[in-house]
Design a protein around this motif. Structure first.
Motif, PDB file in Angstrom:
ATOM      1  N   THR A  57       0.829  -1.200   0.000  1.00 62.51           N
ATOM      2  CA  THR A  57       0.000   0.000   0.000  1.00 62.51           C
ATOM      3  C   THR A  57       0.866   1.255   0.000  1.00 62.51           C
ATOM      4  N   ILE A  58       0.402   2.253  -0.744  1.00 61.07           N
ATOM      5  CA  ILE A  58       1.009   3.578  -0.707  1.00 61.07           C
ATOM      6  C   ILE A  58       0.027   4.505   0.011  1.00 61.07           C
ATOM      7  N   LEU A  59       0.531   5.248   0.975  1.00 61.46           N
ATOM      8  CA  LEU A  59      -0.278   6.217   1.695  1.00 61.46           C
ATOM      9  C   LEU A  59      -0.343   7.502   0.873  1.00 61.46           C
ATOM     10  N   ALA A  61      -1.591  11.170   1.526  1.00 57.63           N
ATOM     11  CA  ALA A  61      -2.055  12.047   2.607  1.00 57.63           C
ATOM     12  C   ALA A  61      -2.116  13.495   2.150  1.00 57.63           C
ATOM     13  N   HIS A  62      -3.053  14.225   2.746  1.00 60.96           N
ATOM     14  CA  HIS A  62      -3.188  15.656   2.468  1.00 60.96           C
ATOM     15  C   HIS A  62      -3.248  16.411   3.784  1.00 60.96           C
ATOM     16  N   SER A  63      -2.541  17.530   3.854  1.00 63.96           N
ATOM     17  CA  SER A  63      -2.644  18.503   4.940  1.00 63.96           C
ATOM     18  C   SER A  63      -2.307  17.876   6.296  1.00 63.96           C
ATOM     19  N   LEU A  64      -3.239  17.923   7.240  1.00 58.87           N
ATOM     20  CA  LEU A  64      -2.993  17.343   8.560  1.00 58.87           C
ATOM     21  C   LEU A  64      -2.853  15.817   8.478  1.00 58.87           C
ATOM     22  N   GLY A  65      -3.347  15.230   7.392  1.00 57.74           N
ATOM     23  CA  GLY A  65      -3.131  13.800   7.158  1.00 57.74           C
ATOM     24  C   GLY A  65      -1.651  13.482   7.009  1.00 57.74           C
ATOM     25  N   CYS A  66      -0.879  14.411   6.413  1.00 54.08           N
ATOM     26  CA  CYS A  66       0.576  14.220   6.282  1.00 54.08           C
ATOM     27  C   CYS A  66       1.238  14.163   7.652  1.00 54.08           C
ATOM     28  N   ILE A  67       0.790  15.042   8.534  1.00 55.30           N
ATOM     29  CA  ILE A  67       1.360  15.092   9.884  1.00 55.30           C
ATOM     30  C   ILE A  67       0.943  13.845  10.659  1.00 55.30           C
ATOM     31  N   GLY A  83       5.261   3.273   0.438  1.00 53.58           N
ATOM     32  CA  GLY A  83       5.576   4.654   0.121  1.00 53.58           C
ATOM     33  C   GLY A  83       4.482   5.581   0.618  1.00 53.58           C
ATOM     34  N   ALA A  84       4.765   6.896   0.528  1.00 58.92           N
ATOM     35  CA  ALA A  84       3.775   7.898   0.932  1.00 58.92           C
ATOM     36  C   ALA A  84       3.885   9.116   0.037  1.00 58.92           C
ATOM     37  N   LEU A  85       2.739   9.548  -0.476  1.00 57.10           N
ATOM     38  CA  LEU A  85       2.612  10.810  -1.186  1.00 57.10           C
ATOM     39  C   LEU A  85       2.027  11.795  -0.186  1.00 57.10           C
ATOM     40  N   LEU A  86       2.819  12.792   0.194  1.00 54.43           N
ATOM     41  CA  LEU A  86       2.463  13.721   1.270  1.00 54.43           C
ATOM     42  C   LEU A  86       2.236  15.100   0.657  1.00 54.43           C
ATOM     43  N   VAL A  87       0.975  15.481   0.512  1.00 57.76           N
ATOM     44  CA  VAL A  87       0.598  16.675  -0.238  1.00 57.76           C
ATOM     45  C   VAL A  87       0.190  17.795   0.710  1.00 57.76           C
ATOM     46  N   ALA A  88       0.841  18.935   0.577  1.00 57.40           N
ATOM     47  CA  ALA A  88       0.529  20.145   1.347  1.00 57.40           C
ATOM     48  C   ALA A  88       0.519  19.887   2.855  1.00 57.40           C
ATOM     49  N   PRO A  89       1.645  19.423   3.425  1.00 52.51           N
ATOM     50  CA  PRO A  89       1.666  19.166   4.863  1.00 52.51           C
ATOM     51  C   PRO A  89       1.347  20.432   5.652  1.00 52.51           C
ATOM     52  N   ALA A  90       0.409  20.309   6.580  1.00 52.37           N
ATOM     53  CA  ALA A  90      -0.020  21.448   7.399  1.00 52.37           C
ATOM     54  C   ALA A  90       0.948  21.639   8.561  1.00 52.37           C
ATOM     55  N   ASP A  91       1.400  22.847   8.751  1.00 54.73           N
ATOM     56  CA  ASP A  91       2.408  23.148   9.770  1.00 54.73           C
ATOM     57  C   ASP A  91       1.761  23.339  11.140  1.00 54.73           C
ATOM     58  N   ALA A  92       1.526  22.230  11.826  1.00 55.03           N
ATOM     59  CA  ALA A  92       0.896  22.269  13.149  1.00 55.03           C
ATOM     60  C   ALA A  92       1.783  22.959  14.184  1.00 55.03           C
ATOM     61  N   ASP A  93       3.069  23.100  13.890  1.00 59.85           N
ATOM     62  CA  ASP A  93       3.971  23.803  14.805  1.00 59.85           C
ATOM     63  C   ASP A  93       3.771  25.314  14.740  1.00 59.85           C
ATOM     64  N   LEU A  94       3.625  25.872  13.545  1.00 59.09           N
ATOM     65  CA  LEU A  94       3.675  27.326  13.379  1.00 59.09           C
ATOM     66  C   LEU A  94       2.381  27.983  12.882  1.00 59.09           C
ATOM     67  N   SER A  95       1.485  27.241  12.261  1.00 58.24           N
ATOM     68  CA  SER A  95       0.279  27.849  11.695  1.00 58.24           C
ATOM     69  C   SER A  95      -0.726  28.207  12.783  1.00 58.24           C
ATOM     70  N   LYS A  96      -1.073  29.493  12.878  1.00 58.96           N
ATOM     71  CA  LYS A  96      -2.083  29.930  13.844  1.00 58.96           C
ATOM     72  C   LYS A  96      -3.463  29.380  13.476  1.00 58.96           C
ATOM     73  N   PHE A 114      10.185   4.423   4.481  1.00 62.92           N
ATOM     74  CA  PHE A 114       9.686   4.044   3.159  1.00 62.92           C
ATOM     75  C   PHE A 114       9.851   5.251   2.239  1.00 62.92           C
ATOM     76  N   PRO A 115       9.899   5.037   0.936  1.00 59.60           N
ATOM     77  CA  PRO A 115      10.039   6.156   0.007  1.00 59.60           C
ATOM     78  C   PRO A 115       8.857   7.123   0.135  1.00 59.60           C
ATOM     79  N   SER A 116       9.141   8.400  -0.057  1.00 59.25           N
ATOM     80  CA  SER A 116       8.065   9.382   0.061  1.00 59.25           C
ATOM     81  C   SER A 116       8.369  10.607  -0.787  1.00 59.25           C
ATOM     82  N   ILE A 117       7.292  11.291  -1.145  1.00 57.64           N
ATOM     83  CA  ILE A 117       7.384  12.537  -1.893  1.00 57.64           C
ATOM     84  C   ILE A 117       6.510  13.561  -1.185  1.00 57.64           C
ATOM     85  N   VAL A 118       7.081  14.721  -0.885  1.00 58.08           N
ATOM     86  CA  VAL A 118       6.321  15.844  -0.356  1.00 58.08           C
ATOM     87  C   VAL A 118       6.041  16.790  -1.520  1.00 58.08           C
ATOM     88  N   VAL A 119       4.764  17.125  -1.704  1.00 58.47           N
ATOM     89  CA  VAL A 119       4.343  18.063  -2.744  1.00 58.47           C
ATOM     90  C   VAL A 119       3.804  19.301  -2.039  1.00 58.47           C
TER      91      VAL A 119
END
Length: 188
Positions: A57-59, A61-67, A83-96, A114-119
Protein backbone atom coordinates in the motif's frame (compact mmCIF):
# COMPACT_ATOMS: atom_id res chain seq x y z
CA UNK A 1 -4.96 4.52 1.18
CA UNK A 2 -6.18 8.13 1.40
CA UNK A 3 -5.51 10.06 4.61
CA UNK A 4 -7.35 13.41 4.46
CA UNK A 5 -6.80 16.38 6.72
CA UNK A 6 -9.25 18.66 8.50
CA UNK A 7 -12.92 18.25 7.58
CA UNK A 8 -12.00 15.18 5.49
CA UNK A 9 -11.90 15.86 1.75
CA UNK A 10 -15.13 17.15 0.24
CA UNK A 11 -16.72 16.11 -3.06
CA UNK A 12 -14.57 18.43 -5.22
CA UNK A 13 -11.26 17.41 -3.58
CA UNK A 14 -8.89 15.32 -5.67
CA UNK A 15 -8.73 12.62 -2.95
CA UNK A 16 -12.48 12.10 -3.11
CA UNK A 17 -12.47 12.20 -6.91
CA UNK A 18 -9.72 9.55 -7.03
CA UNK A 19 -11.70 7.33 -4.65
CA UNK A 20 -14.79 7.63 -6.84
CA UNK A 21 -12.85 7.00 -10.06
CA UNK A 22 -10.83 4.05 -8.74
CA UNK A 23 -12.54 2.47 -5.72
CA UNK A 24 -10.38 -0.67 -5.97
CA UNK A 25 -7.21 1.44 -5.62
CA UNK A 26 -8.19 4.07 -3.04
CA UNK A 27 -9.81 3.69 0.36
CA UNK A 28 -10.15 6.43 2.98
CA UNK A 29 -8.95 6.39 6.56
CA UNK A 30 -12.10 7.33 8.45
CA UNK A 31 -11.58 9.52 11.50
CA UNK A 32 -14.23 9.78 14.22
CA UNK A 33 -13.93 13.57 14.40
CA UNK A 34 -12.77 15.42 11.29
CA UNK A 35 -13.31 18.90 12.77
CA UNK A 36 -11.52 18.67 16.15
CA UNK A 37 -8.48 16.50 15.47
CA UNK A 38 -6.68 14.75 18.30
CA UNK A 39 -3.34 13.26 17.27
CA UNK A 40 -3.61 10.13 19.40
CA UNK A 41 -7.05 9.33 17.94
CA UNK A 42 -6.03 10.02 14.35
CA UNK A 43 -2.82 7.98 14.60
CA UNK A 44 -4.67 5.11 16.31
CA UNK A 45 -7.26 5.00 13.51
CA UNK A 46 -4.53 5.04 10.86
CA UNK A 47 -2.73 2.21 12.67
CA UNK A 48 -5.97 0.22 12.91
CA UNK A 49 -6.58 0.46 9.17
CA UNK A 50 -2.93 -0.24 8.30
CA UNK A 51 -2.96 -3.33 10.55
CA UNK A 52 -5.85 -4.69 8.44
CA UNK A 53 -4.00 -4.36 5.12
CA UNK A 54 -3.48 -7.51 3.10
CA UNK A 55 -1.20 -6.18 0.38
CA UNK A 56 1.35 -3.51 -0.49
CA UNK A 57 0.00 0.00 0.00
CA UNK A 58 1.01 3.58 -0.71
CA UNK A 59 -0.28 6.22 1.70
CA UNK A 60 -1.76 9.31 0.00
CA UNK A 61 -2.06 12.05 2.61
CA UNK A 62 -3.19 15.66 2.47
CA UNK A 63 -2.64 18.50 4.94
CA UNK A 64 -2.99 17.34 8.56
CA UNK A 65 -3.13 13.80 7.16
CA UNK A 66 0.58 14.22 6.28
CA UNK A 67 1.36 15.09 9.88
CA UNK A 68 -0.70 12.08 11.00
CA UNK A 69 1.50 9.88 8.78
CA UNK A 70 4.66 11.41 10.28
CA UNK A 71 3.43 10.68 13.82
CA UNK A 72 2.34 7.17 12.79
CA UNK A 73 5.77 6.47 11.28
CA UNK A 74 7.47 7.65 14.47
CA UNK A 75 5.37 5.26 16.59
CA UNK A 76 4.61 2.32 14.27
CA UNK A 77 5.77 0.48 11.17
CA UNK A 78 4.37 -1.97 8.64
CA UNK A 79 6.02 -3.94 5.87
CA UNK A 80 2.83 -3.34 3.85
CA UNK A 81 3.58 0.40 3.48
CA UNK A 82 5.63 0.86 0.31
CA UNK A 83 5.58 4.65 0.12
CA UNK A 84 3.77 7.90 0.93
CA UNK A 85 2.61 10.81 -1.19
CA UNK A 86 2.46 13.72 1.27
CA UNK A 87 0.60 16.67 -0.24
CA UNK A 88 0.53 20.14 1.35
CA UNK A 89 1.67 19.17 4.86
CA UNK A 90 -0.02 21.45 7.40
CA UNK A 91 2.41 23.15 9.77
CA UNK A 92 0.90 22.27 13.15
CA UNK A 93 3.97 23.80 14.80
CA UNK A 94 3.68 27.33 13.38
CA UNK A 95 0.28 27.85 11.70
CA UNK A 96 -2.08 29.93 13.84
CA UNK A 97 -4.94 28.44 11.78
CA UNK A 98 -4.23 25.11 13.48
CA UNK A 99 -4.02 26.29 17.09
CA UNK A 100 -7.04 24.12 18.04
CA UNK A 101 -5.63 20.74 16.94
CA UNK A 102 -4.46 18.60 19.83
CA UNK A 103 -1.11 16.84 20.05
CA UNK A 104 0.15 17.27 16.48
CA UNK A 105 2.99 19.57 17.56
CA UNK A 106 5.86 19.09 17.61
CA UNK A 107 5.88 17.59 14.13
CA UNK A 108 8.19 14.55 13.97
CA UNK A 109 11.40 15.05 12.04
CA UNK A 110 12.39 11.39 11.93
CA UNK A 111 13.32 9.93 8.54
CA UNK A 112 10.52 7.76 7.15
CA UNK A 113 11.30 4.07 6.62
CA UNK A 114 9.69 4.04 3.16
CA UNK A 115 10.04 6.16 0.01
CA UNK A 116 8.06 9.38 0.06
CA UNK A 117 7.38 12.54 -1.89
CA UNK A 118 6.32 15.84 -0.36
CA UNK A 119 4.34 18.06 -2.74
CA UNK A 120 3.91 21.71 -1.73
CA UNK A 121 2.78 25.10 -2.98
CA UNK A 122 4.39 28.52 -2.67
CA UNK A 123 1.15 30.15 -1.48
CA UNK A 124 -0.22 27.54 0.94
CA UNK A 125 -1.90 29.27 3.90
CA UNK A 126 -1.09 26.31 6.19
CA UNK A 127 2.67 26.08 5.58
CA UNK A 128 5.39 28.12 3.95
CA UNK A 129 7.33 26.54 1.11
CA UNK A 130 10.45 26.65 3.32
CA UNK A 131 8.69 24.65 6.06
CA UNK A 132 7.42 22.12 3.52
CA UNK A 133 10.98 21.74 2.22
CA UNK A 134 12.13 21.29 5.84
CA UNK A 135 9.59 18.49 6.35
CA UNK A 136 10.73 16.79 3.13
CA UNK A 137 14.39 17.03 4.18
CA UNK A 138 13.65 15.73 7.68
CA UNK A 139 11.51 12.83 6.44
CA UNK A 140 13.99 11.87 3.70
CA UNK A 141 11.38 12.69 1.05
CA UNK A 142 11.74 13.88 -2.50
CA UNK A 143 10.39 17.45 -2.73
CA UNK A 144 8.18 18.87 -5.47
CA UNK A 145 7.26 22.57 -5.56
CA UNK A 146 4.08 23.05 -7.62
CA UNK A 147 4.27 26.84 -7.60
CA UNK A 148 1.13 28.80 -6.69
CA UNK A 149 -1.51 26.12 -6.05
CA UNK A 150 -2.83 27.23 -2.65
CA UNK A 151 -3.44 24.36 -0.24
CA UNK A 152 -3.61 21.88 -3.15
CA UNK A 153 -7.24 21.14 -2.32
CA UNK A 154 -10.70 21.66 -3.84
CA UNK A 155 -10.34 25.46 -3.64
CA UNK A 156 -7.22 25.14 -5.82
CA UNK A 157 -9.50 23.94 -8.65
CA UNK A 158 -7.40 20.89 -9.52
CA UNK A 159 -10.29 18.55 -10.35
CA UNK A 160 -8.96 15.01 -10.54
CA UNK A 161 -5.40 16.44 -10.41
CA UNK A 162 -3.74 14.50 -13.23
CA UNK A 163 -0.31 15.87 -12.22
CA UNK A 164 -0.82 14.28 -8.80
CA UNK A 165 -1.59 10.94 -10.45
CA UNK A 166 1.68 11.19 -12.39
CA UNK A 167 3.58 11.91 -9.17
CA UNK A 168 1.90 8.91 -7.54
CA UNK A 169 2.89 6.73 -10.50
CA UNK A 170 6.47 7.96 -10.10
CA UNK A 171 6.39 7.01 -6.41
CA UNK A 172 4.94 3.60 -7.16
CA UNK A 173 7.89 2.95 -9.47
CA UNK A 174 5.60 1.51 -12.10
CA UNK A 175 2.81 2.61 -14.38
CA UNK A 176 -0.58 2.60 -12.66
CA UNK A 177 -3.23 2.02 -15.29
CA UNK A 178 -6.24 4.22 -14.69
CA UNK A 179 -8.63 3.83 -17.57
CA UNK A 180 -11.94 5.70 -17.70
CA UNK A 181 -12.95 3.97 -20.92
CA UNK A 182 -12.78 0.40 -19.64
CA UNK A 183 -13.22 0.99 -15.92
CA UNK A 184 -10.20 -1.28 -15.37
CA UNK A 185 -8.07 -0.66 -12.31
CA UNK A 186 -4.84 -2.53 -11.88
CA UNK A 187 -1.18 -2.26 -11.11
CA UNK A 188 0.81 -3.97 -13.85
Amino acid sequence: MNIPGLASSGPQHWQTIWEQQYPALFSRVMQENWDWPVKTDWVAQLQKQISELTGPTILVAHSLGCITVAHWAQEHSSDKIKGALLVAPADADLSKRLNFVIGFAPIPTVKLRFPSIVVASTNDMYATIARSQHFADSWGSEFINLGKKGHINAVSGLGDWSEGKEILQQLAGQRILLSHATGQEKLP
